[in-house]
Design an enzyme around this catalytic site. Structure first.
Site, mmCIF file in Angstrom:
data_model
loop_
_atom_site.group_PDB
_atom_site.id
_atom_site.type_symbol
_atom_site.label_atom_id
_atom_site.label_comp_id
_atom_site.label_asym_id
_atom_site.label_seq_id
_atom_site.Cartn_x
_atom_site.Cartn_y
_atom_site.Cartn_z
ATOM 1 N N CYS A 8 23.466 -30.279 -12.823
ATOM 2 C CA CYS A 8 22.760 -28.962 -11.802
ATOM 3 C C CYS A 8 23.884 -29.083 -10.730
ATOM 4 O O CYS A 8 25.036 -30.219 -10.604
ATOM 5 C CB CYS A 8 21.600 -28.611 -11.354
ATOM 6 S SG CYS A 8 21.270 -29.418 -9.749
ATOM 7 N N CYS A 80 22.637 -23.988 -13.900
ATOM 8 C CA CYS A 80 22.976 -23.442 -13.007
ATOM 9 C C CYS A 80 24.159 -23.118 -13.335
ATOM 10 O O CYS A 80 25.061 -23.358 -13.781
ATOM 11 C CB CYS A 80 22.915 -23.560 -11.533
ATOM 12 S SG CYS A 80 24.061 -25.338 -10.994
ATOM 13 N N CYS A 87 31.045 -28.011 -15.221
ATOM 14 C CA CYS A 87 30.681 -28.971 -16.259
ATOM 15 C C CYS A 87 31.974 -30.058 -16.905
ATOM 16 O O CYS A 87 32.733 -29.335 -17.386
ATOM 17 C CB CYS A 87 29.201 -28.253 -17.710
ATOM 18 S SG CYS A 87 28.717 -30.182 -18.368
#
Length: 138
Positions: A8, A80, A87
């Site tokens: 997250c 999220c 990422c």
């Protein structure tokens, strides 16, 4: 043994809660880690609502995703939208999952209202984690 990373934004609430439940439900069948695109420290309210449900995350640390780039993950779960967008690439046969949970740290109101929002998000993550383990960790 499967390697699972929960990611997250700040690794303070949602990913910490998810790590706690995934470890609980997977037991010895998975190594579970959590990290953030940034590190904000573990939120004390997250620790409290998890303890209310019998899961101790008080020893968890807020980790940066770069600490785990060399681990061969089987699953990367973003919790999220910001983490999903930011990422990093993980090599290998990594299965990605995404579920955008509201950030309980942004809850407004009196103490009881904020606690209730943390519990609401915690309960949604608990269901997600239980289902994830049932469907993916064998």
């Amino acid at each position: 043994m499967k390697n699972v990373l929960v990611l997250c934004t700040g690794n303070s609430c949602r990913s910490q809660i998810a790590e706690g439940y995934l470890r609980h439900f997977a037991g010895e069948k998975a190594n579970v880690y959590s990290a953030g695109i940034e590190t904000h420290g573990v939120n004390t309210m997250a620790v409290m609502v998890m303890a209310d449900d019998g899961i101790d995350i008080s020893a968890h640390k807020s980790n940066h995703v770069d600490e785990y780039l060399n681990i061969p993950f089987d699953y990367v779960i973003t919790v999220c939208d910001n983490a999903q967008e930011a990422c990093p690439y993980f090599p290998g046969d990594v299965h990605r999952f995404h579920h955008n949970f509201q950030d309980p740290a942004k809850a407004k109101g009196n103490h009881e209202e904020v606690v209730n929002e943390f519990k609401r998000v915690r309960d949604m993550i608990k269901i997600f984690a239980a289902n994830f383990v049932k469907e993916n960790i064998r």
